[in-house]
Write a protein that holds these residues in place. Structure first.
Motif, short mmCIF file in Angstrom:
data_model
loop_
_atom_site.label_atom_id
_atom_site.label_comp_id
_atom_site.label_asym_id
_atom_site.label_seq_id
_atom_site.Cartn_x
_atom_site.Cartn_y
_atom_site.Cartn_z
N LEU A 243 43.92 35.07 32.74
CA LEU A 243 44.94 34.04 32.57
C LEU A 243 44.92 33.52 31.15
O LEU A 243 43.88 33.46 30.51
CB LEU A 243 44.69 32.88 33.53
CG LEU A 243 44.73 33.19 35.03
CD1 LEU A 243 44.23 31.99 35.83
CD2 LEU A 243 46.14 33.56 35.47
N THR A 244 46.10 33.11 30.68
CA THR A 244 46.19 32.43 29.39
C THR A 244 47.29 31.38 29.48
O THR A 244 47.91 31.21 30.53
CB THR A 244 46.45 33.43 28.25
OG1 THR A 244 46.35 32.75 27.00
CG2 THR A 244 47.82 34.07 28.37
N ARG B 284 39.04 35.28 34.53
CA ARG B 284 38.84 34.99 33.11
C ARG B 284 40.04 34.22 32.57
O ARG B 284 41.18 34.63 32.78
CB ARG B 284 38.64 36.30 32.33
CG ARG B 284 37.34 37.01 32.67
CD ARG B 284 37.35 38.45 32.24
NE ARG B 284 36.04 39.09 32.43
CZ ARG B 284 35.58 39.53 33.58
NH1 ARG B 284 36.34 39.41 34.68
NH2 ARG B 284 34.39 40.09 33.68
N VAL B 285 39.74 33.15 31.84
CA VAL B 285 40.79 32.34 31.23
C VAL B 285 40.64 32.47 29.72
O VAL B 285 39.64 32.01 29.15
CB VAL B 285 40.70 30.87 31.67
CG1 VAL B 285 41.89 30.08 31.12
CG2 VAL B 285 40.66 30.77 33.19
N ALA C 141 46.89 27.44 31.45
CA ALA C 141 47.19 28.28 32.61
C ALA C 141 47.09 27.41 33.85
O ALA C 141 46.25 26.51 33.92
CB ALA C 141 46.21 29.44 32.69
N THR C 142 47.93 27.66 34.85
CA THR C 142 47.97 26.83 36.05
C THR C 142 47.67 27.68 37.28
O THR C 142 48.24 28.75 37.46
CB THR C 142 49.37 26.19 36.22
OG1 THR C 142 49.67 25.39 35.07
CG2 THR C 142 49.40 25.30 37.46
N VAL C 143 46.74 27.18 38.11
CA VAL C 143 46.41 27.83 39.37
C VAL C 143 46.52 26.78 40.47
O VAL C 143 45.85 25.75 40.43
CB VAL C 143 44.99 28.44 39.36
CG1 VAL C 143 44.68 29.08 40.71
CG2 VAL C 143 44.85 29.45 38.23
N GLU C 144 47.37 27.05 41.47
CA GLU C 144 47.57 26.14 42.59
C GLU C 144 47.16 26.84 43.88
O GLU C 144 47.59 27.97 44.14
CB GLU C 144 49.03 25.70 42.68
CG GLU C 144 49.52 24.93 41.45
CD GLU C 144 50.99 24.60 41.56
OE1 GLU C 144 51.31 23.42 41.80
OE2 GLU C 144 51.81 25.53 41.41
#
Length: 286
Positions: A72-73, A99-100, A108-111
């Motif tokens: 993710l970025t 990995r970010v 980066a957004t994770v829901e």
């Protein structure tokens, strides 16, 4: 040529800013109870979010969440959701550490949204998230439990890569959890890492460590939670690297370590004890 005309000509000649490619993914899974086992009822995958179902030879359903973008970025957006039927048991894990990477355009957004039916148990066991230098992550987890449902959840963070000796001193993290039972708030927490020396070195914060984890266990009742804590006491080292506390039906465990391997050695016995399956997914041991 007038000044206005010159400015218009310069604007016309200026190359347009490139549109950066961003990862988008949506993954949903739902279950049903059939013949005494938890079975798949719905599965939805979109973009770079994929879900795979390994054969575990148990009555629980195990699902592996995969981000095919490879990391993710800034500007990437992932959404995961799961609905576990009453009386069921599901284990959710990830194929590898997420990995970010360095961001040049926001977080980066994770829901994640998890619904657990009455009398069911959900294990939310993603592998560690690695924050690289200059990375930004905004993560939100919402869990709704029905009466008699239980949950074991972990989120672990590694600041940089062990093998490269990285510290990721400027990594940024916002992590928000909300867990409810039948609409009643059971657990809320917010973690913010802004890349300041005080956060990284403060005695009451990370104290120079670069790996940390939060484990949350919600039992069906306060008595069961207290009994679980009593069993865990024998597994906890007494050197301050990990600690547990219980309040009502909620058990919270915090762990700090210098490396990812050291963190795993701390939390694997705890997760094995709290998991509804009594063991961790195979991917945790590869």
């Amino acid at each position: 040529m007038t000044i206005v005309a010159q400015n218009l000509a310069k604007t016309a000649l200026r190359a347009p800013e490139p549109v950066l490619q961003r990862a988008r993914g949506i993954g949903r899974i739902g279950t049903q109870q059939r013949d005494g086992a938890t079975r798949l009822s719905t599965l939805y995958q979109d973009g770079c979010a994929k879900i795979r179902l390994p054969n575990t030879h148990t009555r629980a359903l195990e699902a592996v969440l995969i981000n095919t973008a490879g990391g993710l970025t800034g500007g990437d957006h992932m959404q995961w959701s799961a609905d576990l039927a009453p009386g069921g048991h599901m284990v959710l894990t990830t194929q590898a550490c997420e990995r970010v990477y360095r961001s040049i355009g926001g977080p980066a957004t994770v829901e994640t949204r998890l619904n657990v039916g009455a009398g069911a148990h959900l294990d939310w066991l993603p592998q560690e998230t690695i924050l690289f230098a200059s990375s930004q992550l905004d993560r939100r987890i919402e869990v709704d439990l029905a009466e008699g449902a239980s949950l074991t959840a972990i989120e672990a963070i590694l600041l940089g890569r062990d093998a490269m000796g990285e510290m990721a001193l400027d990594a940024r993290l916002r992590d928000n959890w909300r867990v409810r039972r039948s609409g009643r708030l059971l657990h809320a927490e917010a973690t913010r890492l802004g890349g300041t020396p005080e956060e990284r070195d403060g005695l009451s914060l990370l104290s120079g460590r670069r790996a940390f984890a939060s484990v949350l266990h919600i039992a069906p009742s306060a008595d069961q939670c207290a009994a679980t804590l009593a069993r865990l006491r024998a597994l906890l080292p007494q050197d301050g690297r990990i600690a547990a506390s219980a309040n009502g039906e909620r058990l919270v465990i915090r762990a700090l370590a210098q490396t990812g391997l050291a963190l795993r050695r701390l939390i694997v016995p705890i997760l094995s004890e709290l998991s509804g399956a009594g063991s961790l997914p195979r991917l945790w041991h590869l």
